[in-house]
Design an enzyme around this catalytic site. Structure first.
Site, short mmCIF file in Angstrom:
data_model
loop_
_atom_site.label_atom_id
_atom_site.label_comp_id
_atom_site.label_asym_id
_atom_site.label_seq_id
_atom_site.Cartn_x
_atom_site.Cartn_y
_atom_site.Cartn_z
N HIS A 306 0.96 -1.67 -0.18
CA HIS A 306 -0.01 -0.12 -0.15
C HIS A 306 0.63 1.78 0.00
O HIS A 306 1.92 1.17 0.46
CB HIS A 306 -0.89 -0.48 0.70
CG HIS A 306 -1.93 1.12 1.44
ND1 HIS A 306 -2.40 2.09 0.94
CD2 HIS A 306 -3.95 0.69 0.24
CE1 HIS A 306 -2.96 2.67 1.24
NE2 HIS A 306 -4.20 1.97 0.63
N ASP A 363 -8.23 -5.78 -0.16
CA ASP A 363 -8.61 -6.12 -1.00
C ASP A 363 -8.26 -7.99 -1.07
O ASP A 363 -8.58 -8.76 -1.14
CB ASP A 363 -8.02 -5.15 -1.97
CG ASP A 363 -8.57 -4.44 -2.66
OD1 ASP A 363 -9.98 -4.20 -2.28
OD2 ASP A 363 -7.47 -3.26 -2.96
N1 ACO Z 1 4.11 -7.45 -5.23
C1 ACO Z 1 5.33 -7.58 -4.82
N2 ACO Z 1 6.48 -6.49 -4.79
C2 ACO Z 1 5.57 -4.91 -4.15
C3 ACO Z 1 4.37 -5.07 -4.26
C4 ACO Z 1 3.29 -6.33 -4.64
N3 ACO Z 1 1.71 -6.60 -4.49
N4 ACO Z 1 3.80 -4.05 -4.01
C5 ACO Z 1 4.90 -2.95 -3.79
N5 ACO Z 1 6.17 -3.68 -4.33
C6 ACO Z 1 7.44 -3.51 -4.30
C7 ACO Z 1 7.65 -2.41 -5.12
O1 ACO Z 1 8.13 -3.49 -6.10
C8 ACO Z 1 8.89 -1.67 -5.41
O2 ACO Z 1 9.95 -2.26 -5.52
P1 ACO Z 1 11.28 -1.72 -5.50
O3 ACO Z 1 11.74 -0.29 -5.05
O4 ACO Z 1 12.52 -2.79 -5.13
O5 ACO Z 1 11.47 -0.99 -6.45
C9 ACO Z 1 8.63 -1.48 -3.86
O6 ACO Z 1 7.20 -2.31 -3.12
C10 ACO Z 1 7.25 0.37 -3.98
O7 ACO Z 1 6.25 -0.54 -4.60
P2 ACO Z 1 6.40 0.67 -5.52
O8 ACO Z 1 4.97 0.48 -6.40
O9 ACO Z 1 6.98 1.98 -5.20
O10 ACO Z 1 4.77 1.35 -4.04
P3 ACO Z 1 4.12 2.30 -4.04
O11 ACO Z 1 3.33 3.21 -3.45
O12 ACO Z 1 3.69 3.12 -5.64
O13 ACO Z 1 2.54 0.99 -4.81
C11 ACO Z 1 0.37 -0.31 -4.83
C12 ACO Z 1 1.44 1.55 -4.03
C13 ACO Z 1 0.54 0.42 -5.80
C14 ACO Z 1 -0.81 -1.17 -4.15
C15 ACO Z 1 1.56 -1.81 -4.57
O14 ACO Z 1 2.01 -2.13 -3.51
C16 ACO Z 1 0.75 -2.86 -5.27
O15 ACO Z 1 0.50 -2.37 -6.59
N6 ACO Z 1 -0.09 -3.81 -5.15
C17 ACO Z 1 -0.81 -4.34 -5.42
C18 ACO Z 1 -1.50 -4.26 -6.20
C19 ACO Z 1 -3.19 -3.65 -5.03
O16 ACO Z 1 -3.21 -4.79 -4.18
N7 ACO Z 1 -3.69 -2.78 -4.81
C20 ACO Z 1 -4.54 -2.39 -3.73
C21 ACO Z 1 -4.54 -0.79 -3.18
S1 ACO Z 1 -5.22 -0.69 -1.61
C22 ACO Z 1 -6.65 -0.40 -2.44
O17 ACO Z 1 -6.23 1.03 -3.47
C23 ACO Z 1 -7.68 -0.02 -1.97
#
Ligand code: ACO
Length: 428
Positions: A306, A363
């Site tokens: 998140h 979720d």
């Molecule tokens: N699985 C694996 N790796 C992940 C995940 C994941 N679900 N989420 C983040 N990471 C990693 C990224 O690859 C990144 O790695 P790096 O630093 O080596 O590049 C690091 O963790 C940070 O992730 P970002 O994408 O930069 O974080 P951001 O805050 O932009 O994204 C998000 C947050 C979009 C929710 C992300 O965690 C994600 O895509 N999760 C899966 C989708 C999801 O569950 N979304 C629901 C969110 S809650 C809602 O909207 C109600």
């Protein structure tokens, strides 16, 4: 420089900027004079360090896993309150008295029917249309039907359109479902609660009496509470940005629905359940964990991570308990729940997820519950939109009532070509 000022030296100029404090949470540096005084912008793609507005609605402490609506912890609201009461709270700032709650519920109930002409609108869609596509279209079309509540400068119009949106969203969502399965639309039943009525409009058929199962009604009502608002997330910011131009509320909420649809946001509940189905059994989890960690693989654990929570999402805790309650009420089991629990356990003990502070979000478990109740995966994000409507509407009202409100207009770091002369087609 006083204690409540930040100073910046940039481009040979120095600037003192006020530091503003909220009631809780990080202070903010007021940079509004930055461009005028230094000729520079700030650069913050994704708004990771930018507060875009003042808001008294919802507070999140992502490190501690805290979520408050008007100061009340989400866990307490989920346990003791109802979606109608939380809606009143978000809209009005205080918990209602018994009379206020009864009046509010009655008002919402009286607005649940749709203009009959709207039912013909559905017939323009293919039967296999994604219900979120239908939601975007039908909610946007509401402004063509309710002209009498689109003057956003009139508080009474804003109130009526807010009530209409909250009241009609279950009807619109249920009709999207009915259309996809080829069953007749079921009209609202004012005897039922907000959530009971939605269940009947979704799963009832004219040929039979529909009995609302109280445990399922309660569980779904709680899911609505958990999704009611969540600070300045992508869809809420979209609603505010659309509304900042003076667009009517129905158009703004349609914009929010469009944004919510994406798999990184509200679409994640659908994606999370699909992922659990793909994983299938616990013995295959490790393979998917490795894929999630692999930089060259686009796969991510859906329902994990998140932008704000760097701890367990408090909504996921309630959601996990609710799975058990729904299974008990319906006397069902779902092996995917075991897979989800094991996946969580393995991920939370893996250094990759620990270091990056990736925890289950709201979720991760919601799809399992919704699926047990009988909703197809395509409806999951629709339910999210239904519940989030109250948050969007409350945030939109807060923005419009703010005397300092301006049109939202971010700037950019331009990286395209510098000025050049047009070359006639014949010379290219
Ligand atoms: N699985 C694996 N790796 C992940 C995940 C994941 N679900 N989420 C983040 N990471 C990693 C990224 O690859 C990144 O790695 P790096 O630093 O080596 O590049 C690091 O963790 C940070 O992730 P970002 O994408 O930069 O974080 P951001 O805050 O932009 O994204 C998000 C947050 C979009 C929710 C992300 O965690 C994600 O895509 N999760 C899966 C989708 C999801 O569950 N979304 C629901 C969110 S809650 C809602 O909207 C109600």
């Amino acid at each position: 420089m006083s204690d409540n000022q930040a100073s910046l030296t940039a481009g040979g100029k120095s600037l003192d900027m006020p530091i503003k404090s909220g009631t809780i949470g990080p202070d903010v540096i007021d940079i509004r004079k930055l461009y005028a005084q230094t000729g520079m912008f700030t650069y913050d793609p994704g708004f990771t360090s930018t507060a875009s507005c003042d808001s008294a609605l919802t507070y999140i402490d992502g490190d501690e896993g805290v979520l408050l609506h008007r100061g009340y912890p989400i866990g307490q609201l989920a346990e003791h309150s109802s979606f109608m009461e939380v809606s009143y709270l978000l809209l009005n700032g205080e918990l209602p008295s018994q009379q206020e709650l009864a009046d509010f519920s009655r008002t919402i109930t009286r607005h649940t029917m749709l203009h009959e002409q709207l039912s013909t609108f559905y017939r323009g869609f293919r039967r296999d249309a994604h219900p979120m596509a239908i939601m975007c279209g039908v909610v946007g079309a509401l402004s063509a039907f309710y002209h009498d509540s689109t003057d956003i400068s009139d508080p009474q119009h804003r109130k009526i359109s807010s009530h209409r949106l909250i009241a009609k969203m279950p009807t619109i969502a249920a009709m999207a479902y009915k259309y996809s399965v080829g069953q007749p639309f079921v009209y609202p039943d004012n005897k039922l609660s907000y959530t009971g009525n939605f269940l009947k409009m979704t799963f009832g058929v004219p040929a039979e009496e529909y009995e609302v199962i109280p445990e399922v009604e309660k569980a779904l009502d709680r899911i609505f509470i958990l999704h009611a608002d969540h600070e300045q997330n992508a869809s809420t910011s979209t609603v505010r940005l659309a509304g900042s131009s003076g667009a009517n509320p129905f158009a703004c909420i349609a914009a929010g629905i469009a944004c919510l649809w994406g798999p990184a946001h509200g679409g994640a509940n659908e994606a999370a359940l699909n992922m659990l189905k793909e994983i299938g059994t616990p013995d295959r989890i490790q393979h998917y964990i490795e894929r999630a960690k692999d930089k060259n693989d686009p796969f991510r654990l859906m329902g994990f991570g998140h932008r704000v929570y760097k701890n367990y999402d408090p909504r996921a805790t309630v959601m996990q308990q609710t799975v058990r309650e729904v299974f008990a009420a319906l006397n069902v089991q779902d092996p995917l729940f075991e897979t989800a629990l094991r996946l969580e356990e393995i991920a939370l003990s893996d250094p990759y997820f620990i270091e990056k502070k990736l925890f289950p979000n709201v979720d991760f478990y919601s799809g399992i519950i919704l699926s047990a109740i009988g909703f197809p995966t395509t409806m999951f994000t629709v339910l999210f939109a239904l519940a989030r409507t109250v948050g969007w509407v409350a945030q939109w009202n807060e923005m419009i009532s703010d005397p300092g409100q301006k049109i939202g207009r971010p700037r950019q770091l331009y990286t395209g070509p510098t000025q050049r002369d047009y070359v006639p087609l014949s010379q290219r």
